[in-house]
Design a protein around this motif. Structure first.
Motif, mmCIF file in Angstrom:
data_model
loop_
_atom_site.group_PDB
_atom_site.id
_atom_site.type_symbol
_atom_site.label_atom_id
_atom_site.label_comp_id
_atom_site.label_asym_id
_atom_site.label_seq_id
_atom_site.Cartn_x
_atom_site.Cartn_y
_atom_site.Cartn_z
ATOM 1 N N GLN A 98 -53.023 88.872 53.220
ATOM 2 C CA GLN A 98 -53.804 89.728 53.845
ATOM 3 C C GLN A 98 -54.664 89.147 55.002
ATOM 4 O O GLN A 98 -54.932 89.400 56.007
ATOM 5 C CB GLN A 98 -54.905 90.289 52.875
ATOM 6 N N LEU A 170 -63.770 92.393 48.170
ATOM 7 C CA LEU A 170 -63.542 93.242 49.294
ATOM 8 C C LEU A 170 -64.741 92.810 50.531
ATOM 9 O O LEU A 170 -64.497 92.700 51.713
ATOM 10 C CB LEU A 170 -63.506 94.671 49.295
ATOM 11 N N ASN A 171 -65.999 92.821 49.696
ATOM 12 C CA ASN A 171 -67.105 92.249 50.753
ATOM 13 C C ASN A 171 -67.076 91.045 51.242
ATOM 14 O O ASN A 171 -67.422 90.784 52.371
ATOM 15 C CB ASN A 171 -68.330 92.386 49.902
ATOM 16 N N LYS A 174 -65.115 91.632 54.517
ATOM 17 C CA LYS A 174 -65.693 91.965 55.476
ATOM 18 C C LYS A 174 -66.699 91.204 56.114
ATOM 19 O O LYS A 174 -66.848 90.990 57.204
ATOM 20 C CB LYS A 174 -66.599 93.268 54.667
ATOM 21 N N SER A 180 -61.332 95.487 55.946
ATOM 22 C CA SER A 180 -60.371 96.375 55.465
ATOM 23 C C SER A 180 -60.680 96.763 54.122
ATOM 24 O O SER A 180 -61.237 96.025 53.393
ATOM 25 C CB SER A 180 -58.820 95.589 55.614
ATOM 26 N N SER A 181 -60.094 98.030 53.736
ATOM 27 C CA SER A 181 -59.822 98.525 52.221
ATOM 28 C C SER A 181 -58.315 98.592 51.715
ATOM 29 O O SER A 181 -58.238 99.301 50.693
ATOM 30 C CB SER A 181 -60.509 99.797 52.095
ATOM 31 N N ILE A 185 -55.867 94.236 48.773
ATOM 32 C CA ILE A 185 -56.918 93.755 48.133
ATOM 33 C C ILE A 185 -57.330 94.380 46.863
ATOM 34 O O ILE A 185 -57.578 93.625 45.893
ATOM 35 C CB ILE A 185 -58.093 93.876 49.264
ATOM 36 N N LYS A 186 -57.224 95.441 46.651
ATOM 37 C CA LYS A 186 -57.377 96.041 45.275
ATOM 38 C C LYS A 186 -56.226 95.593 44.462
ATOM 39 O O LYS A 186 -56.681 95.440 43.121
ATOM 40 C CB LYS A 186 -57.090 97.785 45.450
#
Length: 207
Positions: A98, A170-171, A174, A180-181, A185-186
């Motif tokens: 990522q 995730l933050n 950012k 990105s979401s 990443i999840k």
């Protein structure tokens, strides 16, 4: 004997990830075991958290260049488990995948921490500014339009690691410019939640 040990290791991994079938397939696990040769999994990318190594404000001042993802465990007991090492290897791989998509790789991403409490990020020639402070041993990064992020830091030799738990990963992306979401990443977050005490982020080296 070796075959039995591998069977035990594979079984323990399968059990740990049974609730994460979408994030980790049996094939991925077996490939990780076969390619990483057990105890060498994630070697050099993992470390054990030490409060003595947390970065002070004074030590943070300067310019730091990205080198690789970071995986940190809260105790050496967790790190010693084969299943945890395999998970760390998978998380590291997904993180780098990522980060690379957004150009965050050696030579293209850096952060400069100034004495006045401001910082500058440079990603592929583009600059982003924000503020920083060390509070209760945590690094607090603030960028306009993004929720302030509390990061665990660790200085290991010449390297500085910024890591956080799965809920804040995730933050972190950012904050460093990877807005990105993305489902990967999840996936990383799911893997991290499977191993209590794992934190992940980035490793930077002082210029």
């Amino acid at each position: 004997m070796k075959k039995n040990l591998w069977k035990v290791a594979a079984l323990s991994v399968m059990m740990m990830f049974s609730a994460q079938s979408q994030a980790q397939s049996l094939g991925d696990v077996l490939n990780a075991i076969g390619s990483q040769q057990g105890s060498s999994v994630a070697q050099g990318l993992t470390s054990v958290f030490s409060s003595d190594k947390q970065a002070t404000a004074e030590k943070l001042i300067g310019t730091w260049n990205y080198t690789e993802p970071a995986i940190v465990f809260t105790s050496d007991n967790i790190l010693a488990k084969a299943a945890s090492k395999i998970a760390a290897n998978k998380v590291e791989s997904k993180l780098q995948e990522q980060l690379s998509k957004y150009g965050i790789k050696p030579g293209s991403f850096s952060m400069t921490f100034n004495e006045d409490g401001t910082f500058t990020e440079t990603l592929k020639g583009k600059t982003t500014k924000g503020t920083w402070q060390v509070k209760d041993s945590k690094l607090i990064l603030s960028v306009v339009g993004i929720q302030a992020l509390s990061i665990t830091t660790q200085i290991d030799g010449k390297d500085l690691q910024f890591v956080t738990d799965a809920t804040k990963l995730l933050n972190l992306f950012k904050t460093i410019g990877a807005k990105s979401s993305n489902s990967s990443i999840k996936t990383v977050a799911s893997l991290m939640k499977s191993v209590k005490g794992m934190q992940a982020g980035i490793t930077m080296r002082k210029k």
